[in-house]
Design an enzyme around this catalytic site. Sequence first.
Site, short mmCIF file in Angstrom:
data_model
loop_
_atom_site.label_atom_id
_atom_site.label_comp_id
_atom_site.label_asym_id
_atom_site.label_seq_id
_atom_site.Cartn_x
_atom_site.Cartn_y
_atom_site.Cartn_z
CE LYS A 122 -4.01 -1.60 2.29
NZ LYS A 122 -4.76 -2.93 1.54
CD GLU A 206 -4.67 5.89 3.57
OE1 GLU A 206 -4.11 5.24 3.55
OE2 GLU A 206 -6.38 4.90 4.43
CG HIS A 241 -12.35 -2.62 7.54
ND1 HIS A 241 -13.01 -1.20 7.50
CD2 HIS A 241 -11.73 -2.68 9.08
CE1 HIS A 241 -13.12 -0.59 9.16
NE2 HIS A 241 -12.03 -1.29 9.38
NE ARG A 298 -7.72 -9.59 -5.27
CZ ARG A 298 -8.72 -8.68 -4.69
NH1 ARG A 298 -9.45 -8.70 -5.77
NH2 ARG A 298 -8.61 -8.15 -3.72
P1 ADP Z 1 -11.93 -7.48 -3.66
O1 ADP Z 1 -11.69 -6.55 -3.30
O2 ADP Z 1 -12.12 -8.09 -4.62
O3 ADP Z 1 -14.19 -7.06 -3.23
P2 ADP Z 1 -11.48 -8.97 -1.17
O4 ADP Z 1 -10.93 -8.05 -0.07
O5 ADP Z 1 -13.24 -9.75 -0.92
O6 ADP Z 1 -11.52 -8.57 -2.59
O7 ADP Z 1 -10.67 -9.79 -1.43
C1 ADP Z 1 -11.18 -10.98 -2.14
C2 ADP Z 1 -10.90 -13.16 -1.70
O8 ADP Z 1 -9.19 -11.96 -1.42
C3 ADP Z 1 -10.68 -12.67 -0.02
O9 ADP Z 1 -10.39 -14.71 -0.42
C4 ADP Z 1 -9.43 -12.70 0.71
O10 ADP Z 1 -10.23 -13.11 1.53
C5 ADP Z 1 -8.11 -12.81 -0.39
N1 ADP Z 1 -7.43 -12.02 0.15
C6 ADP Z 1 -7.27 -10.67 -0.95
N2 ADP Z 1 -6.04 -10.39 0.12
C7 ADP Z 1 -5.38 -10.49 0.78
C8 ADP Z 1 -4.64 -10.39 1.57
N3 ADP Z 1 -3.79 -9.71 1.57
N4 ADP Z 1 -3.87 -12.06 1.79
C9 ADP Z 1 -4.80 -13.41 2.27
N5 ADP Z 1 -6.38 -12.72 1.52
C10 ADP Z 1 -6.28 -11.90 0.91
P1 ADP Z 2 -7.97 -4.17 1.57
O1 ADP Z 2 -6.82 -4.51 1.51
O2 ADP Z 2 -7.62 -4.65 3.38
O3 ADP Z 2 -8.53 -4.03 1.34
P2 ADP Z 2 -8.56 -1.04 1.98
O4 ADP Z 2 -7.12 -0.23 2.15
O5 ADP Z 2 -8.84 -1.36 0.51
O6 ADP Z 2 -7.54 -2.22 2.09
O7 ADP Z 2 -9.64 -0.77 2.57
C1 ADP Z 2 -10.79 -1.44 2.75
C2 ADP Z 2 -11.83 -0.96 3.80
O8 ADP Z 2 -11.23 -0.35 4.64
C3 ADP Z 2 -12.39 -0.22 3.06
O9 ADP Z 2 -13.10 -0.16 1.91
C4 ADP Z 2 -12.64 1.11 3.81
O10 ADP Z 2 -14.20 0.58 4.03
C5 ADP Z 2 -12.09 1.03 4.58
N1 ADP Z 2 -10.80 1.57 4.62
C6 ADP Z 2 -9.46 1.48 4.39
N2 ADP Z 2 -8.72 3.05 4.30
C7 ADP Z 2 -9.92 4.45 5.10
C8 ADP Z 2 -9.61 5.43 5.33
N3 ADP Z 2 -8.48 6.12 5.20
N4 ADP Z 2 -11.08 5.42 6.58
C9 ADP Z 2 -12.10 5.15 6.35
N5 ADP Z 2 -12.31 4.08 5.87
C10 ADP Z 2 -10.88 3.49 5.73
#
Ligand code: ADP
Ligand code: ADP
Length: 497
Positions: A122, A206, A241, A298
């Site tokens: 990130k 952040e 989240h 992906r």
């Molecule tokens: P999307 O953003 O496509 O909706 P999700 O956050 O729901 O994705 O994650 C998609 C799949 O990938 C899920 O099975 C989640 O558990 C897995 N996943 C995503 N990032 C990671 C990670 N860094 N480590 C392990 N599993 C992950």
């Molecule tokens: P992941 O890799 O686990 O998907 P993200 O950075 O995409 O992580 O964040 C997943 C979710 O967490 C977002 O969809 C939002 O709901 C919450 N989130 C992440 N960053 C922030 C932020 N700076 N402020 C508020 N909510 C956040």
Amino acid sequence: MATDSKKIGRILIANRGEIAVRIIKTAKLSGIETVAIFSDADRKMPFVKMADFAVNIGPAPSADSYLNMKKIVDVALKMKCDAIHPGYGFLSENHQFARKTIENNLLFIGPDPETIRKMGDKLESKRTVKSFDVPCVPGTDSPIESTKEAKEIAHVIGLPVMIKASAGGGGKGMRIVRDIEYLDEEIKTAMSEAKTAFGDPSVFIEKYIENPRHIEVQILADRHGNVFHLNERECSIQRRHQKVIEECPSFIVDERLREKLGQAAINVAKACHYVGAGTVEFIMDQNKKFYFLEMNTRLQVEHPVTELVTGIDLVAKQIEVAEGGRLALKQADLEPRGHSIELRVYAEDPEDNFMPSIGKLTCYRPPAGIGIRVDDGYEEGLEIPVHYDPLIAKLVVFGKDRDEAIAVMLKAISDYVIHGVKTTLPFGQFVLKNKYFLSGDFNTNFVSQHYNGIFRDRKVELEKIAALISDHIHQKYEEGLIALNENSTDWRKRLIE
Ligand code: ADP
Ligand code: ADP
Ligand code: MG
């Protein structure tokens, strides 16, 4: 940079469940053969039966099967595959796996390893897009080194802040800090958790955006310099989240905003030399100001909603691009048409904090009909294993507008029969009937703000039943058929408690 084109005749699918089935469907349409790999727990799964070939790759735990890079590449070579499709989750965002695939003269259906590496972190992804006119969430773009530094940053950006694991994903590795007193402690815990969960203790800070919406943009790019955006997806209905309901278009995105989001997403794709299908995630504040969150390099879980409104098969495009093909699209033709909604049907108990509900599907009957698409990975009689994500299916609907899509979804939910495990279907029904969802006035805190288990819905039902019985008794009393005793005023209360 143009490369030689190579037609793909056979693909190994390094995944399982619904996404493996999804990839096989497109491969079949394109006349491409598929090789499924499966763990001991998945022997009877539909994707194993549907693939042209299926190879067992080991015991149930992911580390011994779906994450075993060497074994997967060996199987691909032995089975004379041309390419590997990683799906989502598992090895899909592992740059070492992508590199290993390519080094063995196989095509990796996804972007280049270097792009995956950069965007998988990130912090590095923020640094990558910095000079490309992409608004980022205020905060650091390097790991936190000391408590002093953390406090200074929190002071500058203002509380509340979010501590995030640089290598985090799947909604894990995030902590909100509202009180500066807890910052130190939270950072320490976050670092140790990040080390255990992701093998990298780096965390950063952040600004925590209050009550934001999660809006993301689908990207498609080829190796000839063409980059397109395929509109936004509204993904604000989340638990832990992580998304549960997604839709396209977003209720709050108009054409101007769509163009701005699209351009920012295209800039992100250009910054990291993106190739293939990818997703740029943004967080949007209450004034519709949006900030780059991360890029998922992906196929995204919720890609079907984009497919339904654009009429584009994203898996087919991924394959085309991997073969070196040129995307024959026009940005102006990619406007969303109609409305699509997806509900992730997880084996989870929405009445018990969405805890996984593992068990056997004693009865499984998916809905069908006009406007209904079910991307599922199981069938009746199968067990939902504890080892993997408990996603059973994705229920996706299409309508000419949002109202029609909601109506189709509600009908589809009530026609969907799943016995043996608890599912998110009743939660979906709750959301699709909720006045805030219907009016478009919701954010990522929808669950904590409006949902306290379906108990609330049930209470309403019980109140209705109680009122009916009460009327009935009253009528009988009026008719002189029964006598009321002193308990009769209490039972209604007891029933709804
Ligand atoms: P999307 O953003 O496509 O909706 P999700 O956050 O729901 O994705 O994650 C998609 C799949 O990938 C899920 O099975 C989640 O558990 C897995 N996943 C995503 N990032 C990671 C990670 N860094 N480590 C392990 N599993 C992950
Ligand atoms: P992941 O890799 O686990 O998907 P993200 O950075 O995409 O992580 O964040 C997943 C979710 O967490 C977002 O969809 C939002 O709901 C919450 N989130 C992440 N960053 C922030 C932020 N700076 N402020 C508020 N909510 C956040
Ligand atoms: Mg994310």
